[in-house]
Design an enzyme around this catalytic site. Structure first.
Site, PDB file in Angstrom:
ATOM      1  N   ASP A 154      -5.418   8.735  -7.895  1.00 48.27           N
ATOM      2  CA  ASP A 154      -6.702   9.128  -7.310  1.00 48.27           C
ATOM      3  C   ASP A 154      -7.307  10.218  -8.191  1.00 48.27           C
ATOM      4  O   ASP A 154      -6.591  10.881  -8.949  1.00 48.27           O
ATOM      5  CB  ASP A 154      -6.498   9.647  -5.877  1.00 48.27           C
ATOM      6  CG  ASP A 154      -7.767   9.518  -5.041  1.00 48.27           C
ATOM      7  OD1 ASP A 154      -7.814   8.625  -4.176  1.00 48.27           O
ATOM      8  OD2 ASP A 154      -8.723  10.290  -5.279  1.00 48.27           O
ATOM      9  N   LYS A 189      -6.142  15.773  -2.687  1.00 42.84           N
ATOM     10  CA  LYS A 189      -5.511  14.650  -1.976  1.00 42.84           C
ATOM     11  C   LYS A 189      -4.123  14.370  -2.563  1.00 42.84           C
ATOM     12  O   LYS A 189      -3.161  14.133  -1.835  1.00 42.84           O
ATOM     13  CB  LYS A 189      -6.376  13.386  -2.108  1.00 42.84           C
ATOM     14  CG  LYS A 189      -7.473  13.280  -1.063  1.00 42.84           C
ATOM     15  CD  LYS A 189      -8.435  12.155  -1.376  1.00 42.84           C
ATOM     16  CE  LYS A 189      -8.005  10.829  -0.819  1.00 42.84           C
ATOM     17  NZ  LYS A 189      -8.966   9.737  -1.089  1.00 42.84           N
ATOM     18  N   THR A 193     -12.887  -5.217  -1.495  1.00 45.50           N
ATOM     19  CA  THR A 193     -13.760  -6.351  -1.180  1.00 45.50           C
ATOM     20  C   THR A 193     -14.905  -6.381  -2.185  1.00 45.50           C
ATOM     21  O   THR A 193     -15.708  -5.450  -2.241  1.00 45.50           O
ATOM     22  CB  THR A 193     -14.315  -6.204   0.252  1.00 45.50           C
ATOM     23  OG1 THR A 193     -13.202  -6.146   1.139  1.00 45.50           O
ATOM     24  CG2 THR A 193     -15.204  -7.377   0.626  1.00 45.50           C
ATOM     25  N   PHE A 209      -6.808  -7.657   4.576  1.00 45.77           N
ATOM     26  CA  PHE A 209      -7.306  -7.973   5.920  1.00 45.77           C
ATOM     27  C   PHE A 209      -6.891  -6.919   6.943  1.00 45.77           C
ATOM     28  O   PHE A 209      -6.866  -7.190   8.130  1.00 45.77           O
ATOM     29  CB  PHE A 209      -6.807  -9.356   6.361  1.00 45.77           C
ATOM     30  CG  PHE A 209      -7.250 -10.464   5.443  1.00 45.77           C
ATOM     31  CD1 PHE A 209      -8.553 -10.955   5.511  1.00 45.77           C
ATOM     32  CD2 PHE A 209      -6.397 -10.990   4.493  1.00 45.77           C
ATOM     33  CE1 PHE A 209      -8.987 -11.960   4.656  1.00 45.77           C
ATOM     34  CE2 PHE A 209      -6.812 -11.999   3.636  1.00 45.77           C
ATOM     35  CZ  PHE A 209      -8.116 -12.490   3.711  1.00 45.77           C
ATOM     36  N   LEU A 210      -6.545  -5.732   6.488  1.00 44.48           N
ATOM     37  CA  LEU A 210      -6.076  -4.717   7.445  1.00 44.48           C
ATOM     38  C   LEU A 210      -7.232  -4.108   8.234  1.00 44.48           C
ATOM     39  O   LEU A 210      -8.340  -3.972   7.733  1.00 44.48           O
ATOM     40  CB  LEU A 210      -5.278  -3.622   6.741  1.00 44.48           C
ATOM     41  CG  LEU A 210      -5.913  -2.726   5.681  1.00 44.48           C
ATOM     42  CD1 LEU A 210      -6.720  -1.597   6.300  1.00 44.48           C
ATOM     43  CD2 LEU A 210      -4.826  -2.157   4.795  1.00 44.48           C
ATOM     44  N   CYS A 248     -16.200  -2.127   7.189  1.00 47.49           N
ATOM     45  CA  CYS A 248     -16.199  -3.504   6.672  1.00 47.49           C
ATOM     46  C   CYS A 248     -17.291  -4.402   7.225  1.00 47.49           C
ATOM     47  O   CYS A 248     -18.099  -4.931   6.463  1.00 47.49           O
ATOM     48  CB  CYS A 248     -14.839  -4.143   6.937  1.00 47.49           C
ATOM     49  SG  CYS A 248     -13.533  -3.389   5.975  1.00 47.49           S
ATOM     50  N   LYS A 292     -14.292   3.166  16.439  1.00 50.66           N
ATOM     51  CA  LYS A 292     -13.341   2.489  17.336  1.00 50.66           C
ATOM     52  C   LYS A 292     -12.175   3.450  17.556  1.00 50.66           C
ATOM     53  O   LYS A 292     -12.045   4.444  16.835  1.00 50.66           O
ATOM     54  CB  LYS A 292     -12.863   1.161  16.750  1.00 50.66           C
ATOM     55  CG  LYS A 292     -11.984   1.300  15.513  1.00 50.66           C
ATOM     56  CD  LYS A 292     -11.359  -0.036  15.158  1.00 50.66           C
ATOM     57  CE  LYS A 292     -10.259   0.129  14.150  1.00 50.66           C
ATOM     58  NZ  LYS A 292      -9.582  -1.103  13.827  1.00 50.66           N
TER      59      LYS A 292
HETATM   60  C1  UDX Z   1     -12.124  -5.085  10.181  1.00 53.37           C
HETATM   61  C2  UDX Z   1     -11.278  -6.364  10.197  1.00 53.37           C
HETATM   62  O1  UDX Z   1     -10.674  -6.512  11.499  1.00 53.37           O
HETATM   63  C3  UDX Z   1     -10.220  -6.340   9.123  1.00 53.37           C
HETATM   64  O2  UDX Z   1      -9.535  -7.576   9.081  1.00 53.37           O
HETATM   65  C4  UDX Z   1     -10.903  -6.102   7.769  1.00 53.37           C
HETATM   66  O3  UDX Z   1      -9.968  -6.033   6.727  1.00 53.37           O
HETATM   67  C5  UDX Z   1     -11.727  -4.813   7.808  1.00 53.37           C
HETATM   68  O4  UDX Z   1     -12.667  -4.887   8.889  1.00 53.37           O
HETATM   69  P1  UDX Z   1     -11.858  -2.580  11.120  1.00 53.37           P
HETATM   70  O5  UDX Z   1     -13.260  -2.374  10.663  1.00 53.37           O
HETATM   71  O6  UDX Z   1     -10.859  -1.556  10.775  1.00 53.37           O
HETATM   72  O7  UDX Z   1     -11.284  -3.980  10.530  1.00 53.37           O
HETATM   73  O8  UDX Z   1     -11.838  -2.707  12.698  1.00 53.37           O
HETATM   74  P2  UDX Z   1     -11.887  -3.851  13.815  1.00 53.37           P
HETATM   75  O9  UDX Z   1     -10.791  -3.586  14.769  1.00 53.37           O
HETATM   76  O10 UDX Z   1     -11.986  -5.204  13.254  1.00 53.37           O
HETATM   77  O11 UDX Z   1     -13.253  -3.476  14.560  1.00 53.37           O
HETATM   78  C6  UDX Z   1     -14.504  -3.463  13.890  1.00 53.37           C
HETATM   79  C7  UDX Z   1     -15.609  -3.142  14.857  1.00 53.37           C
HETATM   80  O12 UDX Z   1     -15.806  -4.215  15.762  1.00 53.37           O
HETATM   81  C8  UDX Z   1     -15.349  -1.916  15.737  1.00 53.37           C
HETATM   82  O13 UDX Z   1     -16.532  -1.142  15.825  1.00 53.37           O
HETATM   83  C9  UDX Z   1     -14.972  -2.480  17.084  1.00 53.37           C
HETATM   84  O14 UDX Z   1     -15.308  -1.631  18.151  1.00 53.37           O
HETATM   85  C10 UDX Z   1     -15.827  -3.738  17.105  1.00 53.37           C
HETATM   86  N1  UDX Z   1     -15.275  -4.782  17.992  1.00 53.37           N
HETATM   87  C11 UDX Z   1     -14.087  -5.383  17.694  1.00 53.37           C
HETATM   88  C12 UDX Z   1     -15.987  -5.165  19.117  1.00 53.37           C
HETATM   89  O15 UDX Z   1     -17.069  -4.641  19.407  1.00 53.37           O
HETATM   90  N2  UDX Z   1     -15.471  -6.156  19.908  1.00 53.37           N
HETATM   91  C13 UDX Z   1     -14.298  -6.784  19.636  1.00 53.37           C
HETATM   92  O16 UDX Z   1     -13.912  -7.682  20.397  1.00 53.37           O
HETATM   93  C14 UDX Z   1     -13.589  -6.382  18.493  1.00 53.37           C
END
Ligand code: UDX
Length: 439
Positions: free
Chosen positions: A30, A35, A119, A150-151, A258, A318
């Site tokens: 990094d 960090k 990505t 895909f995390l 994402c 979230k």
């Molecule tokens: C997402 C993808 O899940 C992951 O596979 C990819 O690599 C990166 O983007 P992330 O952004 O960390 O991951 O969170 P995720 O749990 O997918 O939620 C994304 C957003 O969607 C959040 O704001 C969450 O609140 C919202 N969400 C998710 C909903 O509003 N409803 C749902 O049913 C699921």
């Protein structure tokens, strides 16, 4: 294997630590000295459940440095996991990825493969391979392989160690085989394809999930008007295995690093190819509107925020993360402030980051109780467990007027009915269970 990872954000650091957990020797690179110093002590600079523990456990297999030359020159495999933030026009900013690619070209002293985890728009892996080959200073064999990530934040370790799939996009089979070897201890299905398909799998997966959320949010909005209950609707839909029961939670829209970025980037790419991805465009538009849903709801109760004490529960996009990127709180709180609201806010981990943007305008509380005290209205933006388990009767006991507008459907309506509050949520009927004298 000797592995180097460029970038120690969510993708880079989690990848590096999970590879070490699977027996590899990993050097994480990094540019940020602070960090690096932190990580050397086994402390993660990002909030991610389980990451600190896994770093400490594997500290003998992990090395952290700003010296990219040393890290790259003898590596068998170099992962690139740096950020690709959104540019003003919705396209992805690839400056960091290209910067690392140049450093790799000028550092490697033996044959290796370069793996793009960030990505990136379709076709970028090809460009990076050309760039590296053009700028090489030593006579070595190098191939670029796409290996999208895909995390999800908050479950990043589990999503990596128990991945749903490992996608490998390689133009030369030997390079794909090396990456398969890297992942040989991971118990996950491996799909080997060409680079452009791998890049597309990432965008199409994220955009499909975003579309699923926007779809259920639109259905939820209609449920409110016709008297249906979105949770029962989603449950009923989810039993159909072709639909599946995940990502059908209605709320105030998706945020994070994402979905917003990747929907816009794919839409931009389609436009560039003279196409319009109408479904993706719809997901984006619905989400923009949905983020303002609670403010629109609140107009039923008051015409202005001027002079109101507003309690905000949840700031992050979230639960399980301190990340505020594209969080609904960042859209709603400025509107409330501008309209004259006095805001108290609570979030178990997001306050530090929020304070950087609003150091003085918001009063930050360390408990939900303090936040609710004397509030005229409470908005819920994030479904933290602490909020979901909060005793409903306390809203009535603590608030001036117990009006709760919940953007994440934290409570079931039967419990709310006993709680002596006004409760407005997403895609469900409003509950007014107040004692007459409180109305
Ligand atoms: C997402 C993808 O899940 C992951 O596979 C990819 O690599 C990166 O983007 P992330 O952004 O960390 O991951 O969170 P995720 O749990 O997918 O939620 C994304 C957003 O969607 C959040 O704001 C969450 O609140 C919202 N969400 C998710 C909903 O509003 N409803 C749902 O049913 C699921």
């Amino acid at each position: 294997m000797k592995i180097a990872v460029a970038g120690t954000g969510y993708v880079g650091l989690v990848t590096g630590v999970c590879l070490a957990e699977n027996g590899h020797f990993v050097t994480c690179v990094d540019i940020d000295n602070k960090k690096i110093a932190l990580m050397k002590q086994g402390v993660s600079p990002i909030y991610e459940p389980g990451l600190d523990e896994l770093m400490k456990k594997n500290i003998d297999k992990l090395n952290f440095t700003t010296n990219y030359k040393d890290a790259y020159k003898q590596a068998d495999v170099i992962f690139i996991g740096v950020g690709t933030p959104e540019k003003q026009d919705g396209s992805a900013n690839l400056g960091y990825v290209y910067g690392v690619a140049e450093q790799i070209a000028q550092s490697i002293e033996k044959d290796c493969i370069v793996v793009i985890k960030s990505t990136v728009p379709i076709g970028t892996n090809d460009k990076i391979e050309s760039l590296i080959k053009n700028k090489l200073i030593n006579n070595v064999r190098v191939a670029v392989v796409s290996n999208p990530e895909f995390l999800a934040q908050g479950t990043a370790i589990r999503d990596t160690l128990h991945a749903s799939r490992i996608v490998i996009g390689a133009e030369e089979s030997y390079a794909g085989e090396i990456l398969k070897e890297v992942y040989k201890n991971f118990n996950a299905p491996i799909l080997v394809t060409n680079r452009k398909s791998a890049e597309m799998i990432k965008y199409a997966s994220n955009d499909f999930l975003a579309l699923k959320i926007s779809f259920i949010n639109e259905i939820a909005n209609l449920c409110e008007d016709i008297g249906a209950n979105i949770e029962d609707v989603a449950l009923g839909m989810g039993y159909d295995r072709r639909i599946g029961n995940r990502f059908l939670n209605a709320g105030i829209g998706y945020g994070g690093s994402c979905f917003p970025k990747d929907t816009k980037a794919l839409h931009w790419l389609a436009n560039f190819h003279d196409q319009e991805l109408k479904t993706v465009k719809a997901a984006i538009d619905v989400n923009e509107n949905q983020k303002l849903k609670l403010i629109k709801k609140s107009r039923k109760y008051f015409s202005s925020f001027n002079g109101l004490n507003v309690a905000i529960l949840g700031l992050t996009f979230k639960p399980g993360t301190d990340d505020l990127r594209e969080a609904p709180s960042l859209v709603n709180i400025p509107i409330m402030l501008e309209d004259g609201a006095s805001i108290k806010a609570w979030d178990p981990v997001g306050v530090k980051n929020f304070k950087r943007i609003y150091p003085n305008e918001v009063m930050y509380c360390t408990s939900i109780e303090d936040t609710l005290k004397d509030a005229d209205v409470c908005f819920i933006f994030t479904e933290w467990e602490e909020i979901k388990h909060f005793e409903l009767s306390k809203y009535c006991d603590l608030m001036k007027k117990p009006l709760v507008i919940d953007g994440r459907n934290c409570y079931d309506l039967n419990s709310v009915k006993k709680a002596n509050i006004i409760y407005d949520s997403i895609g469900r009927q409003r509950v007014v269970s107040l004692e007459p004298e409180l109305v």
